[in-house]
Structure formats: C-alpha cells, structure tokens
Design a protein around this motif. Structure first.
Motif, PDB file in Angstrom:
ATOM      1  N   ALA A 249       0.828  -1.211   0.000  1.00  0.00           N
ATOM      2  CA  ALA A 249       0.000   0.000   0.000  1.00  0.00           C
ATOM      3  C   ALA A 249       0.860   1.258   0.000  1.00  0.00           C
ATOM      4  O   ALA A 249       0.569   2.232  -0.697  1.00  0.00           O
ATOM      5  CB  ALA A 249      -0.940  -0.011   1.201  1.00  0.00           C
ATOM      6  N   LEU A 250       1.930   1.254   0.780  1.00  0.00           N
ATOM      7  CA  LEU A 250       2.842   2.400   0.795  1.00  0.00           C
ATOM      8  C   LEU A 250       3.500   2.586  -0.565  1.00  0.00           C
ATOM      9  O   LEU A 250       3.641   3.714  -1.055  1.00  0.00           O
ATOM     10  CB  LEU A 250       3.910   2.202   1.866  1.00  0.00           C
TER      11      LEU A 250
ATOM     12  N   ASN B 173       1.408   9.764  -2.385  1.00  0.00           N
ATOM     13  CA  ASN B 173       2.048  10.761  -1.522  1.00  0.00           C
ATOM     14  C   ASN B 173       3.203  10.177  -0.716  1.00  0.00           C
ATOM     15  O   ASN B 173       3.585  10.731   0.317  1.00  0.00           O
ATOM     16  CB  ASN B 173       1.007  11.359  -0.564  1.00  0.00           C
ATOM     17  N   LEU B 174       3.779   9.077  -1.179  1.00  0.00           N
ATOM     18  CA  LEU B 174       4.814   8.416  -0.403  1.00  0.00           C
ATOM     19  C   LEU B 174       6.032   9.306  -0.176  1.00  0.00           C
ATOM     20  O   LEU B 174       6.643   9.264   0.902  1.00  0.00           O
ATOM     21  CB  LEU B 174       5.244   7.116  -1.086  1.00  0.00           C
ATOM     22  N   MET B 175       6.393  10.157  -1.136  1.00  0.00           N
ATOM     23  CA  MET B 175       7.572  11.009  -0.943  1.00  0.00           C
ATOM     24  C   MET B 175       7.401  11.948   0.239  1.00  0.00           C
ATOM     25  O   MET B 175       8.387  12.355   0.856  1.00  0.00           O
ATOM     26  CB  MET B 175       7.867  11.812  -2.214  1.00  0.00           C
ATOM     27  N   ALA B 176       6.177  12.267   0.586  1.00  0.00           N
ATOM     28  CA  ALA B 176       5.942  13.130   1.750  1.00  0.00           C
ATOM     29  C   ALA B 176       6.295  12.419   3.054  1.00  0.00           C
ATOM     30  O   ALA B 176       6.475  13.067   4.088  1.00  0.00           O
ATOM     31  CB  ALA B 176       4.485  13.588   1.785  1.00  0.00           C
ATOM     32  N   ARG B 177       6.417  11.101   3.007  1.00  0.00           N
ATOM     33  CA  ARG B 177       6.740  10.321   4.204  1.00  0.00           C
ATOM     34  C   ARG B 177       8.227   9.959   4.283  1.00  0.00           C
ATOM     35  O   ARG B 177       8.663   9.348   5.256  1.00  0.00           O
ATOM     36  CB  ARG B 177       5.940   9.009   4.217  1.00  0.00           C
ATOM     37  N   THR B 178       8.999  10.299   3.265  1.00  0.00           N
ATOM     38  CA  THR B 178      10.382   9.836   3.230  1.00  0.00           C
ATOM     39  C   THR B 178      11.159  10.310   4.449  1.00  0.00           C
ATOM     40  O   THR B 178      10.994  11.441   4.931  1.00  0.00           O
ATOM     41  CB  THR B 178      11.084  10.283   1.937  1.00  0.00           C
TER      42      THR B 178
ATOM     43  N   ALA C 282      -1.839   1.099   7.987  1.00  0.00           N
ATOM     44  CA  ALA C 282      -2.891   0.235   7.455  1.00  0.00           C
ATOM     45  C   ALA C 282      -4.267   0.859   7.635  1.00  0.00           C
ATOM     46  O   ALA C 282      -5.104   0.825   6.719  1.00  0.00           O
ATOM     47  CB  ALA C 282      -2.838  -1.127   8.141  1.00  0.00           C
ATOM     48  N   LYS C 283      -4.518   1.439   8.798  1.00  0.00           N
ATOM     49  CA  LYS C 283      -5.812   2.076   9.024  1.00  0.00           C
ATOM     50  C   LYS C 283      -5.996   3.267   8.098  1.00  0.00           C
ATOM     51  O   LYS C 283      -7.096   3.508   7.576  1.00  0.00           O
ATOM     52  CB  LYS C 283      -5.926   2.502  10.490  1.00  0.00           C
ATOM     53  N   GLU C 284      -4.947   4.027   7.896  1.00  0.00           N
ATOM     54  CA  GLU C 284      -5.017   5.198   7.019  1.00  0.00           C
ATOM     55  C   GLU C 284      -5.271   4.808   5.567  1.00  0.00           C
ATOM     56  O   GLU C 284      -6.056   5.465   4.868  1.00  0.00           O
ATOM     57  CB  GLU C 284      -3.714   5.980   7.118  1.00  0.00           C
ATOM     58  N   LEU C 285      -4.634   3.734   5.113  1.00  0.00           N
ATOM     59  CA  LEU C 285      -4.712   3.354   3.703  1.00  0.00           C
ATOM     60  C   LEU C 285      -5.712   2.228   3.440  1.00  0.00           C
ATOM     61  O   LEU C 285      -5.827   1.751   2.311  1.00  0.00           O
ATOM     62  CB  LEU C 285      -3.329   2.948   3.201  1.00  0.00           C
ATOM     63  N   GLY C 286      -6.431   1.796   4.478  1.00  0.00           N
ATOM     64  CA  GLY C 286      -7.481   0.791   4.284  1.00  0.00           C
ATOM     65  C   GLY C 286      -6.971  -0.622   4.073  1.00  0.00           C
ATOM     66  O   GLY C 286      -7.587  -1.407   3.346  1.00  0.00           O
ATOM     67  N   VAL C 287      -5.880  -0.972   4.735  1.00  0.00           N
ATOM     68  CA  VAL C 287      -5.295  -2.304   4.595  1.00  0.00           C
ATOM     69  C   VAL C 287      -5.779  -3.202   5.723  1.00  0.00           C
ATOM     70  O   VAL C 287      -5.727  -2.819   6.897  1.00  0.00           O
ATOM     71  CB  VAL C 287      -3.756  -2.235   4.617  1.00  0.00           C
ATOM     72  N   LEU C 288      -6.238  -4.387   5.382  1.00  0.00           N
ATOM     73  CA  LEU C 288      -6.673  -5.365   6.373  1.00  0.00           C
ATOM     74  C   LEU C 288      -5.703  -6.535   6.408  1.00  0.00           C
ATOM     75  O   LEU C 288      -4.973  -6.782   5.446  1.00  0.00           O
ATOM     76  CB  LEU C 288      -8.079  -5.874   6.041  1.00  0.00           C
ATOM     77  N   ASP C 289      -5.708  -7.255   7.525  1.00  0.00           N
ATOM     78  CA  ASP C 289      -4.880  -8.446   7.638  1.00  0.00           C
ATOM     79  C   ASP C 289      -5.511  -9.572   6.819  1.00  0.00           C
ATOM     80  O   ASP C 289      -6.636  -9.443   6.300  1.00  0.00           O
ATOM     81  CB  ASP C 289      -4.741  -8.845   9.111  1.00  0.00           C
ATOM     82  N   ILE C 290      -4.811 -10.686   6.709  1.00  0.00           N
ATOM     83  CA  ILE C 290      -5.277 -11.774   5.854  1.00  0.00           C
ATOM     84  C   ILE C 290      -6.584 -12.381   6.344  1.00  0.00           C
ATOM     85  O   ILE C 290      -7.294 -13.015   5.562  1.00  0.00           O
ATOM     86  CB  ILE C 290      -4.200 -12.869   5.719  1.00  0.00           C
TER      87      ILE C 290
END
Length: 274
Positions: free
Chosen positions: A228-229, A234-239, A249-257
């Motif tokens: 997801a990252l 906007n990943l460069m803003a996190r570099t 995960a919560k921010e980008l809507g990622v769930l576990d398996i």
C-alpha cells in the motif's frame, strides 16, 4: 538502467527484494508482496530450505559477506534490469539467547555476549546499509524505487537490551539520512515498525502461555502494508519517517489476511511511555 520493455511501454511487474526472507517477518513480507503482484526475490542464509512458494525467486546469501550480497543484486540486474523495492529485513542477534543455562537477552550491556553486537549491528544494520547502497545504484538512474527498513520501538525507549536499542536507533537514523540524500532522485526511504507478529517463534511461545495474540498481526500483514505504501501517490511526503505499520494500514485501508484491523501499538502499550 531502463529495460527494453519499459522503453517500449510494455507493462512490467514491480521487482522487489526482501532480505531475510527465510522465516518470520521477512518471509511474510515476501508472501504479501507476491500476492500483491510483485516479482519477488528473497534472500537469506537458509532460503533454500524455506517454506516459500515457487513464485518467489530464492537467492541464498549470507549478508555478512559483501561478495554474496553483490551477487544478489547482480542476479536481479541481469534478470530484470531494475529494482523497484528493497525491504531490509535481514537481522541477527536472536541466536544463542540461552548460554550456559543463562537467558542473556535482558542482561545489562556489560554482561551481553559479544556475538549479539555482531548479529544486530553487522548482520542487521550494516547489511541494510550495504543492500541499500546496491539498491540506490539501480534506483537513482531511473528516478524510481522505494527502500524500507524494518525497525522497532526499541529505537525509542529501552526494550530488551542496550544493543537492541542501539541497532534499531541506528536503523532509524540511517533511514532519515538516506532519505535526505535520495530525495533529489525521488526515491523514498522509510522505517516501518511491526506490532506483535505471529512469527514461528511467537506462535511457539504463545503455546506455552508466553503471549496474548489477540492484538497480533500475521507476517503477511506487513507485506500488505508495504504494498500500500509503495502505491501511495504521496509516499515522498513520508520519506525519512518512522511509520507504525498498523497505523498506516488504518489510514490506507489495509486489512490483515483474516480481514481484521490490528491495533497500532504505542509506547504506552509496550509499557515504555515516559
């Protein structure tokens, strides 16, 4: 180096290398990235015996040996012509935690066995530095790529032992400084903190009552977060930043398996606040 397929505008798989992919978090990351459609290379000393699907290209490598590390990147260059994602998960220092009947992991720094420094600083931090240097040489000419260092909360507060804290703090500092030097090439670098991960060792400990797994994460969850990252516009803003996997995960809507949303651990949760 831009491949012929890229020059011709043909679709290509994103190429990822996960170091330390033989077991634990590294293995889970490799599985998660494979499921997300990456062409995955996994390296490690025991990678040939690892429980991995055939879709993951195994590259046996002791990352304490620079010539073996160089061959890993030469193989990827010759087979793919590029590297899009490096995840530095190779790590040492957990070996021989009991010696002479003594559990040395929480011992004060003056009683720590010397091999733990070698395992964490050389097999961990130095290996990540060397791999990142190889990756940067492949990524900067293209102005594309992502480097992820797997780190942990011991960088922030004392947890376990002094060597563990020094190694993880060095990893986070390496992230921030590499990010400065790679920013002009649009190659972001991040440190990523897992939570309680259901690795083989953790599951074994849980059977003996050592861990409560109710808030745990699967090893594959970290791979899903990294995917997801990687695709975050906007990943460069996190570099240069330290990120907590479950919070991302919560921010980008990622769930576990299993469809769950693991909680983002904090220093307070670990009893380290203050």
């Amino acid at each position: 180096m831009i491949s012929e397929r890229e020059r011709n505008g043909a679709p290509t798989e994103n190429v990822a290398l996960v170091t330390g992919a033989s077991r634990g978090v590294g293995r889970g990351i490799a599985l998660g990235l494979l499921a997300a459609g990456f062409r995955v290379y996994g390296s490690g000393r025991s990678i040939d015996q690892a429980d991995l699907p055939r879709g993951i290209r195994r590259l046996r490598c002791d990352h304490l040996k620079d010539d073996q590390t160089a061959r890993v990147f030469e193989t990827i260059r010759s087979e793919c012509g590029r590297l899009d994602l490096l995840v530095n998960c190779a790590w040492g220092g957990y070996e021989k935690m009991v010696e002479g009947g003594v559990f040395t992991w929480p011992a004060p720094f003056w009683d720590q066995p010397p091999h733990r420094w070698t395992g964490m600083m050389d097999a961990g931090v130095r290996a990540a530095f060397v791999c990142s240097a190889h990756a940067a040489r492949m990524m900067t000419p293209r102005g594309r790529g992502v480097i992820v260092h797997i780190s942990f909360w011991s960088a922030q507060r004392h947890l376990g032992n002094t060597i563990y804290g020094v190694a993880k703090a060095a990893t986070d500092k390496m992230t921030s400084d590499m990010a400065v030097e790679l920013k002009q090439f649009a190659v972001p670098v991040i440190s990523l903190y897992p939570g309680l991960v259901r690795t083989e060792a953790v599951l074994a400990a849980a059977k003996s009552g050592g861990f409560d797994l109710s808030t745990s994460e699967s090893p594959e969850f970290i791979g899903r977060v990294i995917n997801a990252l990687f695709h975050d516009a906007n990943l460069m803003a996190r570099t240069g930043q330290v990120l907590v996997a479950a919070a991302v995960a919560k921010e980008l809507g990622v769930l576990d398996i299993d469809g769950s949303s693991p909680p983002a651990l904090t220093l307070a949760d670990l009893g380290l606040e203050g």
